[in-house]
Design an enzyme around this catalytic site. Structure first.
Site, PDB file in Angstrom:
ATOM      1  N   TRP A  42       0.671  -1.128   0.174  1.00  0.00           N
ATOM      2  CA  TRP A  42       0.038   0.166  -0.070  1.00  0.00           C
ATOM      3  C   TRP A  42       1.035   1.401   0.172  1.00  0.00           C
ATOM      4  O   TRP A  42       0.666   2.116  -0.705  1.00  0.00           O
ATOM      5  CB  TRP A  42      -1.093   0.196   1.019  1.00  0.00           C
ATOM      6  CG  TRP A  42      -2.024  -1.305   1.020  1.00  0.00           C
ATOM      7  CD1 TRP A  42      -2.178  -2.089   2.064  1.00  0.00           C
ATOM      8  CD2 TRP A  42      -2.962  -1.639   0.093  1.00  0.00           C
ATOM      9  NE1 TRP A  42      -3.255  -3.130   1.547  1.00  0.00           N
ATOM     10  CE2 TRP A  42      -3.531  -2.670   0.409  1.00  0.00           C
ATOM     11  CE3 TRP A  42      -3.128  -0.622  -1.310  1.00  0.00           C
ATOM     12  CZ2 TRP A  42      -4.748  -3.067  -0.534  1.00  0.00           C
ATOM     13  CZ3 TRP A  42      -3.995  -1.045  -1.994  1.00  0.00           C
ATOM     14  CH2 TRP A  42      -4.933  -2.400  -1.580  1.00  0.00           C
ATOM     15  N   ASP A  51      -1.930   6.493   6.198  1.00  0.00           N
ATOM     16  CA  ASP A  51      -2.959   5.878   5.500  1.00  0.00           C
ATOM     17  C   ASP A  51      -3.322   4.963   6.978  1.00  0.00           C
ATOM     18  O   ASP A  51      -2.607   3.875   7.136  1.00  0.00           O
ATOM     19  CB  ASP A  51      -2.401   4.968   4.358  1.00  0.00           C
ATOM     20  CG  ASP A  51      -3.418   4.226   3.769  1.00  0.00           C
ATOM     21  OD1 ASP A  51      -4.420   3.657   4.531  1.00  0.00           O
ATOM     22  OD2 ASP A  51      -3.110   3.566   2.950  1.00  0.00           O
ATOM     23  N   LYS A  55     -12.580  -1.851   6.277  1.00  0.00           N
ATOM     24  CA  LYS A  55     -11.964  -2.642   7.184  1.00  0.00           C
ATOM     25  C   LYS A  55     -12.338  -2.462   8.778  1.00  0.00           C
ATOM     26  O   LYS A  55     -12.853  -3.496   9.434  1.00  0.00           O
ATOM     27  CB  LYS A  55     -10.552  -2.712   7.006  1.00  0.00           C
ATOM     28  CG  LYS A  55      -9.826  -3.366   6.020  1.00  0.00           C
ATOM     29  CD  LYS A  55      -9.235  -2.424   5.103  1.00  0.00           C
ATOM     30  CE  LYS A  55      -8.875  -3.213   3.495  1.00  0.00           C
ATOM     31  NZ  LYS A  55      -7.848  -2.367   2.866  1.00  0.00           N
TER      32      LYS A  55
HETATM   33  C1  LIG Z   1      -7.497  -1.878   1.861  1.00  0.00           C
HETATM   34  C2  LIG Z   1      -6.200  -0.893   1.923  1.00  0.00           C
HETATM   35  C3  LIG Z   1      -6.042   0.190   0.960  1.00  0.00           C
HETATM   36  C4  LIG Z   1      -6.990   0.298  -0.205  1.00  0.00           C
HETATM   37  O1  LIG Z   1      -8.147   0.834  -0.030  1.00  0.00           O
HETATM   38  P1  LIG Z   1      -9.104   1.053  -1.330  1.00  0.00           P
HETATM   39  O2  LIG Z   1     -10.148   1.800  -0.474  1.00  0.00           O
HETATM   40  O3  LIG Z   1      -9.571  -0.472  -1.900  1.00  0.00           O
HETATM   41  O4  LIG Z   1      -8.636   1.896  -2.425  1.00  0.00           O
HETATM   42  C5  LIG Z   1      -5.160   1.292   1.200  1.00  0.00           C
HETATM   43  N1  LIG Z   1      -4.468   0.987   2.142  1.00  0.00           N
HETATM   44  C6  LIG Z   1      -4.510   0.206   3.189  1.00  0.00           C
HETATM   45  C7  LIG Z   1      -3.340   0.184   4.418  1.00  0.00           C
HETATM   46  C8  LIG Z   1      -5.354  -0.731   2.876  1.00  0.00           C
HETATM   47  O5  LIG Z   1      -5.499  -1.718   4.035  1.00  0.00           O
END
Ligand SMILES: *Cc1c(COP(=O)(O)O)cnc(C)c1O
Length: 353
Positions: free
Chosen positions: A100, A167, A191
């Site tokens: 990511w 993030d 999540k």
């Molecule tokens: C799942 C995830 C993403 C991707 O998210 P999207 O909403 O599918 O763009 C980005 N960063 C992390 C840490 C994730 O777990």
């Protein structure tokens, strides 16, 4: 009664049953309105109350003051990978802890010359980098607080001089945060917050002056701050759901209680992994995630059997990400203690331990 499995999927992930039930009850009619939550105008007073409530829930849980903006956007965390450098400037420092953060870096590279401040790629991201080479004058520092795929997590994000952008897609609202370390936090909802399709963005308002006027309207944070996340039609159902999840977390005792429960759940799993010869953790102990627990079987030939027997027991979604292999148990806020206990019981039995 609907039969429910224990769902260890990394995302979209399991959601609190109480919240799902309440949302279901409001699909046909929001309270006694006679129209469901997905059917009402995003400009209606009913929806105003819903989005205000969701924002207030986030503000209360994290202790956000008025100098923070709370936004509900679309396009997933992946759109934030480009929005952040488009608005804040791309000459930033990135800490690479997995796929990511690499994707985030790649978007910044399209816009300028970001630097890699640290990376644990050499050891296939099995740990967090310890030495960070950070510049005080970087436009921002980017970290991924929890690496969903490899199963690493910063217990505390680094202290930086440049504004820290995080993030937190896979550990938002899983524990209290020291806000003084952060300038901005973003998270796709699927999540730990609710359904996919809504992205929570929390940012210090002082960052807003940086956005170039030339940006496309939808990609400028100012647009969404000025219009209270209602410049266009927002993901109304997802926002509603996030509001319910914040209430649910408060009813559980808030973020400190969530953190305690999350620590206890992860500890049970890591104790089983460390205590039973058949299992081996894939992450260095000091970098282990409380949200995504990754391990492999020391006898790899039994992995398929492990996953299929687990599934037969109602323990689903345990297959590791294709880039790591092995097993991954995602145990976000909504995974009940009973789910972790069932998994640990199965692990013992399968290993004959
Ligand atoms: C799942 C995830 C993403 C991707 O998210 P999207 O909403 O599918 O763009 C980005 N960063 C992390 C840490 C994730 O777990």
């Amino acid at each position: 009664m609907t039969k429910r499995i224990f769902n260890f999927s990394a995302g979209p992930a399991t959601l609190p049953e109480e919240v799902l039930t309440e949302a279901r009850d409001n699909l046909l009619s929001l309270g006694d309105l006679g129209a469901g939550i997905m059917e009402i105008s995003h400009r209606s007073p009913e929806f105003d109350a819903i989005i205000d409530g969701a924002e207030a829930g986030i503000r209360r849980l994290l202790g956000l003051t008025d100098d923070w903006a709370v936004l509900f956007l679309q396009g997933g965390a992946s759109t934030q990978f480009t929005m952040v450098p488009q608005n804040l400037g791309a000459d930033a420092d990135y800490v690479l802890t997995g796929a990511w953060s690499e994707k985030a870096l790649k978007e910044a590279q399209k816009l300028g010359s970001p630097r890699v401040a640290a990376s644990s790629k050499e050891t296939n991201f099995d740990r967090l980098p310890t030495e960070l080479d950070l510049r005080a004058d970087a436009r921002f520092v980017h970290v991924t607080s929890n690496n969903t795929i490899f199963g690493t997590q910063f217990r505390e994000v680094p202290q930086t001089q440049a504004p820290l952008v995080c993030d937190a897609s896979s550990d938002i609202l899983s524990r209290p945060l020291d806000l003084s370390r952060y300038a901005m936090i973003y998270a796709g909802a699927q999540k730990n917050l609710g359904p996919s399709g809504v992205t929570l963005v929390i940012m210090r308002k002082s960052l807003l002056e940086r956005s170039p006027k030339s940006l496309p309207t939808m990609l400028n944070y100012n647009t969404h701050v000025e219009k209270g996340s209602r410049f266009n039609t927002p993901p109304t159902f997802g926002i509603y759901f996030i509001g319910l999840v914040t209430q649910w977390i408060e009813a559980q005792g808030g973020l400190a209680a969530m953190d305690q429960r999350n620590q206890a759940k992860a500890q049970q799993l890591y104790d089983a992994i460390d205590g039973i010869d058949l299992y081996q953790g894939t992450v260095q102990p000091e970098s282990r995630s409380l949200m995504n627990v990754t391990f492999k079987l020391t006898d790899a030939s039994r992995e398929g059997e492990f996953l299929s027997q687990a599934k037969a027991r109602g323990l689903h979604g345990l297959k590791g990400h294709r880039s790591v292999g092995g097993v991954r148990a995602s145990i976000y806020n909504a995974m009940p203690v009973a789910g972790v206990e069932a998994l640990v019981g199965f692990m013992r039995e399968f290993a004959g331990a």
